[in-house]
Design a protein around this motif. Structure first.
Motif, PDB file in Angstrom:
ATOM      1  N   THR A  51     -11.002 -77.799  12.509  1.00 33.04           N
ATOM      2  CA  THR A  51     -11.936 -77.122  13.399  1.00 33.04           C
ATOM      3  C   THR A  51     -13.218 -76.764  12.661  1.00 33.04           C
ATOM      4  O   THR A  51     -13.169 -76.354  11.502  1.00 33.04           O
ATOM      5  N   SER A  52     -14.329 -76.928  13.339  1.00 36.67           N
ATOM      6  CA  SER A  52     -15.625 -76.596  12.748  1.00 36.67           C
ATOM      7  C   SER A  52     -16.308 -75.485  13.530  1.00 36.67           C
ATOM      8  O   SER A  52     -16.131 -75.356  14.746  1.00 36.67           O
ATOM      9  N   ASN A  53     -17.093 -74.718  12.807  1.00 33.07           N
ATOM     10  CA  ASN A  53     -17.919 -73.663  13.392  1.00 33.07           C
ATOM     11  C   ASN A  53     -19.230 -73.667  12.636  1.00 33.07           C
ATOM     12  O   ASN A  53     -19.375 -73.022  11.602  1.00 33.07           O
ATOM     13  N   GLY A  54     -20.177 -74.439  13.124  1.00 37.85           N
ATOM     14  CA  GLY A  54     -21.444 -74.589  12.409  1.00 37.85           C
ATOM     15  C   GLY A  54     -21.232 -75.301  11.086  1.00 37.85           C
ATOM     16  O   GLY A  54     -20.692 -76.401  11.034  1.00 37.85           O
ATOM     17  N   ARG A  55     -21.617 -74.624   9.998  1.00 33.54           N
ATOM     18  CA  ARG A  55     -21.460 -75.232   8.678  1.00 33.54           C
ATOM     19  C   ARG A  55     -20.059 -75.024   8.091  1.00 33.54           C
ATOM     20  O   ARG A  55     -19.788 -75.446   6.975  1.00 33.54           O
ATOM     21  N   LEU A  56     -19.218 -74.375   8.842  1.00 36.16           N
ATOM     22  CA  LEU A  56     -17.861 -74.097   8.371  1.00 36.16           C
ATOM     23  C   LEU A  56     -16.861 -75.080   8.985  1.00 36.16           C
ATOM     24  O   LEU A  56     -16.947 -75.393  10.169  1.00 36.16           O
ATOM     25  N   THR A  57     -15.941 -75.529   8.156  1.00 38.00           N
ATOM     26  CA  THR A  57     -14.852 -76.394   8.619  1.00 38.00           C
ATOM     27  C   THR A  57     -13.558 -75.896   8.001  1.00 38.00           C
ATOM     28  O   THR A  57     -13.520 -75.598   6.807  1.00 38.00           O
ATOM     29  N   ALA A  58     -12.514 -75.805   8.806  1.00 33.30           N
ATOM     30  CA  ALA A  58     -11.228 -75.362   8.297  1.00 33.30           C
ATOM     31  C   ALA A  58     -10.133 -76.258   8.837  1.00 33.30           C
ATOM     32  O   ALA A  58     -10.260 -76.836   9.929  1.00 33.30           O
ATOM     33  N   GLN A  59      -9.068 -76.382   8.070  1.00 34.05           N
ATOM     34  CA  GLN A  59      -7.937 -77.198   8.499  1.00 34.05           C
ATOM     35  C   GLN A  59      -6.628 -76.441   8.325  1.00 34.05           C
ATOM     36  O   GLN A  59      -6.448 -75.696   7.355  1.00 34.05           O
ATOM     37  N   PHE A  60      -5.722 -76.669   9.263  1.00 32.89           N
ATOM     38  CA  PHE A  60      -4.377 -76.117   9.261  1.00 32.89           C
ATOM     39  C   PHE A  60      -3.487 -77.200   8.668  1.00 32.89           C
ATOM     40  O   PHE A  60      -3.378 -78.282   9.222  1.00 32.89           O
ATOM     41  N   GLY A  61      -2.861 -76.923   7.533  1.00 35.36           N
ATOM     42  CA  GLY A  61      -2.066 -77.946   6.862  1.00 35.36           C
ATOM     43  C   GLY A  61      -0.885 -78.435   7.678  1.00 35.36           C
ATOM     44  O   GLY A  61      -0.320 -77.687   8.476  1.00 35.36           O
ATOM     45  N   ILE A  62      -0.513 -79.670   7.445  1.00 32.19           N
ATOM     46  CA  ILE A  62       0.594 -80.309   8.170  1.00 32.19           C
ATOM     47  C   ILE A  62       1.898 -79.536   7.990  1.00 32.19           C
ATOM     48  O   ILE A  62       2.701 -79.416   8.914  1.00 32.19           O
ATOM     49  N   THR A  63       2.112 -79.013   6.813  1.00 36.57           N
ATOM     50  CA  THR A  63       3.355 -78.279   6.529  1.00 36.57           C
ATOM     51  C   THR A  63       3.340 -76.873   7.117  1.00 36.57           C
ATOM     52  O   THR A  63       4.353 -76.174   7.084  1.00 36.57           O
ATOM     53  N   ARG A  64       2.204 -76.444   7.639  1.00 34.65           N
ATOM     54  CA  ARG A  64       1.980 -75.088   8.162  1.00 34.65           C
ATOM     55  C   ARG A  64       2.064 -74.026   7.076  1.00 34.65           C
ATOM     56  O   ARG A  64       2.168 -72.833   7.366  1.00 34.65           O
ATOM     57  N   LYS A  65       1.976 -74.475   5.820  1.00 35.10           N
ATOM     58  CA  LYS A  65       2.025 -73.519   4.716  1.00 35.10           C
ATOM     59  C   LYS A  65       0.704 -73.464   3.963  1.00 35.10           C
ATOM     60  O   LYS A  65       0.623 -72.844   2.897  1.00 35.10           O
ATOM     61  N   ASP A  66      -0.335 -74.115   4.466  1.00 34.71           N
ATOM     62  CA  ASP A  66      -1.590 -74.066   3.745  1.00 34.71           C
ATOM     63  C   ASP A  66      -2.774 -74.306   4.679  1.00 34.71           C
ATOM     64  O   ASP A  66      -2.627 -74.841   5.784  1.00 34.71           O
ATOM     65  N   SER A  67      -3.940 -73.910   4.192  1.00 41.06           N
ATOM     66  CA  SER A  67      -5.169 -74.092   4.952  1.00 41.06           C
ATOM     67  C   SER A  67      -6.337 -74.084   3.992  1.00 41.06           C
ATOM     68  O   SER A  67      -6.264 -73.488   2.910  1.00 41.06           O
ATOM     69  N   PHE A  68      -7.402 -74.789   4.351  1.00 33.29           N
ATOM     70  CA  PHE A  68      -8.608 -74.717   3.538  1.00 33.29           C
ATOM     71  C   PHE A  68      -9.815 -74.403   4.416  1.00 33.29           C
ATOM     72  O   PHE A  68      -9.812 -74.647   5.627  1.00 33.29           O
ATOM     73  N   LEU A  69     -10.835 -73.872   3.768  1.00 33.72           N
ATOM     74  CA  LEU A  69     -12.114 -73.592   4.422  1.00 33.72           C
ATOM     75  C   LEU A  69     -13.224 -74.212   3.586  1.00 33.72           C
ATOM     76  O   LEU A  69     -13.282 -74.007   2.368  1.00 33.72           O
TER      77      LEU A  69
END
Lengths: 117, 115
Positions: B56-74
């Motif tokens: 998902t993106s919000n302007g200059r920000l992008t984040a992802q929900f990891g496949i394992t549901r145990k991690d995320s990045f921004l």
């Protein structure tokens, strides 16, 4: 929408006195509110879950007689720090969950800076 | 109990550079959230992620929900001075049980942007 208001934003009190902090959901109803404590440059630590019309649920290690929580209506929860001591000085933040929106992101108040002298 | 490991703890970058931070968990979450906190204020929601693999993106920000549901990045692209602040990841359990609605926060990433 989904505005959470906290009052006061700052309070200074003398050791031994009690301080009440209010958390209000301004444009939605919240059956559940959460109270967090934050030390400088540290993460938010959940203190308790406030449930409208019932007793609050406290996290392990949080003294319920020290931190009294009342959630008397769907738009207001209060946290009272009783017999405050300097070690209670901290940043207290509340968040609110909108009724029926269990998976919606929580919205936070602007926090209350408590200083106990 | 549940713990979130957020890294890096701090970043010092030049204006215009891209930024990446991530969180890992020992437990599965149903929702991952990213917040930004300015000094003396409460956290402000940046991005909410609800499905494993979601990007998902919000302007200059992008984040992802990891496949394992145990991690995320921004990721923050083309940073600007007003990006300065503390960024927190948070995991949220879903409906049901005694834990729903509670947020578990990462330790935070302090971002400094030099003009």
């Amino acid at each position: 929408g989904a505005v959470v208001s906290q009052h006061p934003s700052r309070v200074i009190c003398k050791s031994g006195t009690s301080v009440k902090i209010e958390c209000r959901s301004l444009d939605f109803q919240a059956t559940t509110m959460f109270w967090y404590r934050q030390f400088p440059k540290k993460s938010l630590m959940l203190m308790a879950t406030s449930n409208e019309g019932s007793k609050a649920t406290y996290e392990q290690g949080v003294e319920k007689d020290k931190f009294l929580i009342n959630h008397a209506s769907l738009t207001l929860s209060t946290l009272t720090v009783t017999s405050a001591h300097p070690e209670d000085s901290s940043f207290y933040i509340c968040s609110a969950m909108q009724v029926g929106q269990y998976n919606s992101p929580l919205h936070f108040g602007n926090g209350t800076r408590l200083t106990v002298t | 109990g549940q713990q979130l490991n957020q890294s890096p703890q701090s970043m010092f970058i030049q204006e215009g550079e891209d930024v990446s931070m991530n969180c890992t968990s020992s437990s599965i979450f149903n929702t991952w959230l990213w917040y930004k906190q300015d000094p003396g204020e409460g956290p402000v929601l940046l991005i909410a992620l609800y499905k494993a693999g979601e990007l998902t993106s919000n302007g200059r920000l992008t984040a992802q929900f990891g496949i394992t549901r145990k991690d995320s990045f921004l990721n923050i692209s083309a940073s600007i001075p007003s990006d300065v602040g503390i960024y927190f990841c948070a995991g949220q359990m879903g409906a049901g049980g005694t834990s729903y609605g509670k947020l578990t926060f990462g330790q935070g990433t302090i971002l400094t942007v030099h003009p």
